[in-house]
Scaffold this active site. Structure first.
Site, PDB file in Angstrom:
ATOM      1  NE  ARG A 222      -3.340   3.417 -10.223  1.00 25.19           N
ATOM      2  CZ  ARG A 222      -3.781   2.908  -9.067  1.00 25.19           C
ATOM      3  NH1 ARG A 222      -4.401   3.677  -8.186  1.00 25.19           N
ATOM      4  NH2 ARG A 222      -3.606   1.641  -8.769  1.00 25.19           N
ATOM      5  CD  GLU A 251      -0.118   8.876  -6.030  1.00 27.25           C
ATOM      6  OE1 GLU A 251       0.107   7.893  -5.282  1.00 27.25           O
ATOM      7  OE2 GLU A 251      -1.200   9.033  -6.605  1.00 27.25           O
ATOM      8  CG  HIS A 270      -2.869   6.729  -3.723  1.00 27.33           C
ATOM      9  ND1 HIS A 270      -2.248   6.528  -4.923  1.00 27.33           N
ATOM     10  CD2 HIS A 270      -3.815   5.749  -3.640  1.00 27.33           C
ATOM     11  CE1 HIS A 270      -2.780   5.471  -5.535  1.00 27.33           C
ATOM     12  NE2 HIS A 270      -3.739   4.984  -4.769  1.00 27.33           N
TER      13      HIS A 270
HETATM   14  C1  OXD Z   1      -4.901   0.247  -5.453  1.00 24.13           C
HETATM   15  C2  OXD Z   1      -4.894   1.629  -4.922  1.00 24.13           C
HETATM   16  O1  OXD Z   1      -4.678   0.057  -6.645  1.00 24.13           O
HETATM   17  O2  OXD Z   1      -5.143   1.804  -3.709  1.00 24.13           O
HETATM   18  O3  OXD Z   1      -5.124  -0.682  -4.669  1.00 24.13           O
HETATM   19  O4  OXD Z   1      -4.652   2.577  -5.667  1.00 24.13           O
END
Ligand code: OXD
Length: 307
Positions: A222, A251, A270
């Site tokens: 993250r 994001e 992402h």
């Molecule tokens: C999830 C991601 O948590 O793709 O699925 O970040």
């Protein structure tokens, strides 16, 4: 008939409803906001909708992603209701591919050759065997363990960092309290950690300073794992030479972020892995059935651990 409310800004209600209602005729799916909140017994969601307090009959939350930090850090999330996340081999495989692509490009110096090509320069560099590179994977859950196994299979000296420090074949595993030993002299670090109060800001100057000069970093955890200012300084000092960043505090990454323009930093939106309906639908259907029949629920979130 069990009523399930659906809330996601990333997933289309109509598509999921069509796929689920054939599999689960005993459930009815409605988009958020439901007309009768007090009849809703399950929530299928990415984010928690506002006014969750109206769901006086809620019994189960199925998250439409693998990471649940956004739900657990939300004070509105009911404390006593089971939450499940989705982890399918398709998502794990996609993450392994993404990380391998980045590690191999770094290891085989493809960005360097791309730069030389733009100058029409023929400049072979000595080839470094993977056995001479130390690669560390932070987080050895289903995603991180698969990434670490692949790094070992590619021949890298592979270290792993996990809460338990439980041994894994071919990986030198360190527990979180040994993070300093884990990071020391690493040539590349890959963050697959869940975001918890213990892991926020873990990718920081304190770790970067202990890595080899010219190191590579991949963040597929993250954005909040990374202290961006510390990474920028690590690039300025030459400690860090390249980075593959797929997740960010904000994001989409704002246009004025310096990260867009640092030579050696690759920004991706992402995309390292994602939940695909085709693979996740059976897990969601099974979990909804299980939540109301008492059968085991897959990937139930451990509230204590925070993931
Ligand atoms: C999830 C991601 O948590 O793709 O699925 O970040």
């Amino acid at each position: 008939m069990t009523l399930v409310a659906f809330n996601s800004r990333f997933h289309d209600f109509d598509v999921w409803n069509r796929a689920l209602r054939d599999r689960l005729p005993e459930f009815t799916f409605v988009p958020w906001p439901p007309v009768e909140p007090s009849r809703v017994e399950a929530l299928l969601c990415w984010d928690l909708p506002a006014d969750t307090g109206q769901l006086s009959n809620l019994k189960f939350i199925q998250c439409l992603g693998a990471g649940v930090d956004h739900l657990l850090s939300n004070p509105e999330t009911p404390r006593d209701i089971p939450i499940a996340r989705i982890v399918h081999v398709d998502q794990v495989g996609a993450l392994v591919q993404f990380v391998s692509a980045s590690i191999l490009a770094w290891h085989r110096q493809l960005p360097l050759y791309r730069r030389l090509q733009s100058d029409k320069t023929w400049g072979p560099s000595p080839r470094i065997p993977s056995a001479q590179r130390k690669v560390g994977v932070m987080g050895l859950g289903k995603f991180g363990a698969a990434v670490a196994q692949e790094m070992a299979r590619l021949g890298f000296q592979t270290r792993g960092l996990s809460r338990s420090g439980r041994p894994i074949e071919n990986i030198q595993v360190f527990s979180m309290s040994d993070v300093t030993a884990f990071i020391t002299d690493l040539d590349a670090v890959i963050c697959t950690l869940p975001l918890t109060p213990d892991t926020i800001g873990i990718l920081s100057r304190r770790l970067f300073e202990r890595m080899s000069n010219g190191a590579h970093i991949i963040n597929v955890g993250r954005g909040e794992h990374l202290i961006e200012a510390d990474l920028i300084d690590a690039f300025a000092s030459g400690r860090m030479a390249s980075a593959s960043l797929d997740v960010f505090r904000t994001e989409p990454l704002p246009p004025d972020s310096p990260l867009w323009a640092i030579p050696g930093v690759e920004v991706t939106p992402h995309v390292a892995t994602s939940v695909r309906l085709e693979s996740a639908i059976d897990i969601v259907a099974e979990n909804l059935r299980a939540a109301f029949s008492g059968a085991p629920i897959s990937d139930l979130v451990d509230r204590q651990g925070g993931y």
